[in-house]
Structures are given as structure tokens and as C-alpha cells.
Design a protein around this motif. Structure first.
Motif, short mmCIF file in Angstrom:
data_model
loop_
_atom_site.label_atom_id
_atom_site.label_comp_id
_atom_site.label_asym_id
_atom_site.label_seq_id
_atom_site.Cartn_x
_atom_site.Cartn_y
_atom_site.Cartn_z
N LEU A 18 36.08 -14.98 -38.27
CA LEU A 18 36.35 -14.69 -39.67
C LEU A 18 35.06 -14.36 -40.42
CD1 LEU A 18 38.47 -14.52 -41.94
CD2 LEU A 18 38.10 -16.96 -42.32
N GLY A 19 34.01 -15.11 -40.14
CA GLY A 19 32.70 -14.85 -40.77
C GLY A 19 32.16 -13.48 -40.43
N ILE A 20 32.31 -13.06 -39.18
CA ILE A 20 31.85 -11.73 -38.76
C ILE A 20 32.63 -10.64 -39.48
CG2 ILE A 20 31.72 -10.14 -36.80
CD1 ILE A 20 31.12 -12.63 -35.05
N VAL A 21 33.96 -10.83 -39.58
CA VAL A 21 34.80 -9.85 -40.28
C VAL A 21 34.42 -9.77 -41.75
CG1 VAL A 21 37.17 -9.34 -41.01
CG2 VAL A 21 36.71 -10.02 -38.65
N ILE A 22 34.23 -10.91 -42.39
CA ILE A 22 33.84 -10.92 -43.80
C ILE A 22 32.50 -10.24 -44.00
CG2 ILE A 22 33.11 -12.45 -45.69
CD1 ILE A 22 35.34 -14.37 -44.75
N GLU A 23 31.56 -10.50 -43.09
CA GLU A 23 30.24 -9.85 -43.20
C GLU A 23 30.36 -8.34 -43.11
OE1 GLU A 23 26.68 -7.92 -41.94
OE2 GLU A 23 28.27 -8.34 -40.50
N LYS A 24 31.18 -7.86 -42.19
CA LYS A 24 31.34 -6.41 -42.02
C LYS A 24 32.03 -5.77 -43.23
CE LYS A 24 29.89 -5.95 -37.70
NZ LYS A 24 28.46 -5.93 -37.61
N VAL A 25 33.04 -6.45 -43.77
CA VAL A 25 33.83 -5.87 -44.86
C VAL A 25 33.17 -6.06 -46.22
CG1 VAL A 25 36.04 -6.07 -46.08
CG2 VAL A 25 35.99 -6.11 -43.60
N ALA A 26 32.68 -7.26 -46.50
CA ALA A 26 32.22 -7.57 -47.86
C ALA A 26 30.71 -7.46 -48.05
CB ALA A 26 32.68 -8.98 -48.25
N TYR A 27 29.93 -7.83 -47.04
CA TYR A 27 28.48 -7.93 -47.25
C TYR A 27 27.68 -6.77 -46.70
CZ TYR A 27 29.45 -12.64 -48.77
OH TYR A 27 29.94 -13.72 -49.46
N LYS A 28 28.13 -6.17 -45.61
CA LYS A 28 27.36 -5.06 -45.03
C LYS A 28 27.19 -3.91 -46.02
CE LYS A 28 26.71 -2.40 -40.87
NZ LYS A 28 27.20 -2.10 -39.52
N ILE A 125 13.49 -4.32 -34.23
CA ILE A 125 14.57 -5.29 -34.34
C ILE A 125 15.77 -4.63 -35.01
CG2 ILE A 125 15.29 -7.45 -35.43
CD1 ILE A 125 12.37 -8.38 -35.16
N ASN A 126 16.95 -4.82 -34.43
CA ASN A 126 18.18 -4.31 -35.02
C ASN A 126 18.58 -5.25 -36.16
OD1 ASN A 126 20.76 -3.49 -35.70
ND2 ASN A 126 21.39 -3.15 -33.58
N VAL A 127 18.25 -4.86 -37.37
CA VAL A 127 18.46 -5.72 -38.54
C VAL A 127 19.94 -6.01 -38.75
CG1 VAL A 127 18.17 -5.88 -41.05
CG2 VAL A 127 16.31 -5.02 -39.62
N ASN A 128 20.79 -5.01 -38.64
CA ASN A 128 22.22 -5.22 -38.87
C ASN A 128 22.81 -6.21 -37.86
OD1 ASN A 128 22.52 -3.57 -41.13
ND2 ASN A 128 22.76 -1.75 -39.88
N ALA A 129 22.45 -6.08 -36.60
CA ALA A 129 22.97 -7.01 -35.58
C ALA A 129 22.44 -8.42 -35.82
CB ALA A 129 22.57 -6.52 -34.19
N THR A 130 21.20 -8.52 -36.25
CA THR A 130 20.61 -9.83 -36.52
C THR A 130 21.30 -10.51 -37.70
OG1 THR A 130 18.49 -9.08 -35.64
CG2 THR A 130 18.46 -11.05 -37.00
N ILE A 131 21.58 -9.75 -38.74
CA ILE A 131 22.28 -10.31 -39.90
C ILE A 131 23.71 -10.72 -39.51
CG2 ILE A 131 23.21 -9.77 -42.18
CD1 ILE A 131 20.67 -8.08 -42.64
N SER A 132 24.38 -9.91 -38.70
CA SER A 132 25.73 -10.27 -38.24
C SER A 132 25.70 -11.55 -37.41
CB SER A 132 26.33 -9.13 -37.42
OG SER A 132 26.54 -8.00 -38.23
N MET A 133 24.69 -11.69 -36.56
CA MET A 133 24.56 -12.90 -35.75
C MET A 133 24.33 -14.11 -36.65
SD MET A 133 21.88 -13.85 -32.72
CE MET A 133 20.56 -13.22 -33.71
#
Length: 178
Positions: A18-28, A125-133
């Protein structure tokens, strides 16, 4: 009716996803936005999750019994009580996170991104992948915090985490949102 330990594992995995989905939809989409925009979005997501839980599960409280019973510690003549479960879990999480951050490439990437996103990206460093992690780890830890909250206050409603959430927002504002 599930095994309590399996239930804990399912809750942590579900919150992580759920956190990963929220990050992709709301925060990315807000990566380049101001900190205030991100904070307002966090409040909106919090209300969305709370109302979604209300629609899905209703307002009727669910009562829990403690799975593990570890003696509590009382401080200041009983004014502050720290549950034994919270102490043990906190120690394990701190050790695990310290090892992860200091001993793995992903952990060092998280440190670099938190210090300076642009410089970290220049270093490969892949910033987007790091933030998602980071969101995934934080969401899993939030599930554990929710489980500890239910150990201490064994009644669960969609509003159970509202007050700790508000306190977390206040701490984020005082501590510096960035």
C-alpha cells in the motif's frame, strides 16, 4: 482465525505494498514540489485512508488480545509505562536499520539521496527507486507501529491512528520537513 504471527506478516506486507502504491500515485508527481505541498498531500492521504477503512470495515471497534506478554517498565511513579513488546521490537528495528543503512549499497544510497538528491543522481544512484524503497520500508515499519499500538490499546477502529498521526505531523514540522 489465522495464526497471529502469519497475521503480522500479512499486515506488514499489505502495508508495504500500500505504501509503494501511495508513493507512486500521490508523492512521485510531487518530487520537485515544495515541502508544504508534500505535507498537505500527506494529510490528504491520511484522511483518504481513514475514510476508506471506515467504508470497508465500518465503525464498529474490533478488540484484540495480546499475542506476546512481556513485562512493562514503569517510569516516574507510573506516569510513563513502556510495554516490553515495544522495547524488544524497537531494539530489533534499530539494529536492523543500522545494519541495513551502514552495510548495504541500498542503505548508503538512501543516505546519499537524503543528503542531496542531485549529487546522488550524478553519482549514478537511481533516486526514484531509492525513494520508493524508503517508502516501502517506512510503510512496513508503520504496520509494526500499528500492531504495537493495538497491543497497548487493544481496540481498533478507523480512527485509532489519528492522534499518533497528528503528533507525527507536528514532529515533522518542528523537526524540519525536508
Amino acid at each position: 482465525g489465522l495464526n497471529p504471527y502469519l497475521s503480522v506478516l500479512i499486515a506488514v506486507v499489505a502495508c508495504t505494498v500500500l505504501g509503494i502504491v501511495i508513493e507512486k500515485v500521490a508523492y512521485k508527481p510531487l518530487r520537485q514540489a515544495t515541502s508544504l505541498s508534500v505535507l498537505i498531500t500527506a494529510i490528504g492521504v491520511s484522511y483518504f485512508l481513514q475514510n476508506s477503512a471506515l467504508l470497508l470495515f465500518g465503525e464498529k471497534p474490533v478488540n484484540f488480545t495480546s499475542v506476546v506478554n512481556v513485562p512493562s517498565i514503569s517510569l516516574f511513579d507510573g506516569q510513563v509505562v513502556i510495554t516490553g513488546e515495544a522495547i524488544i521490537v524497537s531494539i530489533l528495528i534499530v539494529i536492523g536499520l543500522s545494519l541495513f543503512i551502514n552495510k548495504t549499497k541500498s542503505g548508503r544510497a538512501m543516505l546519499a539521496v537524503s543528503e542531496d538528491k542531485d549529487a546522488a543522481q550524478l553519482m549514478g544512484i537511481n533516486v526514484n527507486a531509492t525513494i520508493s524503497m524508503t517508502f516501502a520500508i517506512g510503510s512496513g515499519l508503520a504496520a509494526i507501529a500499528g500492531l504495537l499500538l493495538c497491543q497497548t490499546y487493544p481496540t481498533l477502529t478507523p480512527y485509532t491512528g489519528a492522534m499518533p498521526g497528528i503528533k507525527a505531523f507536528v514532529a515533522a514540522v518542528f523537526g524540519g520537513i525536508g
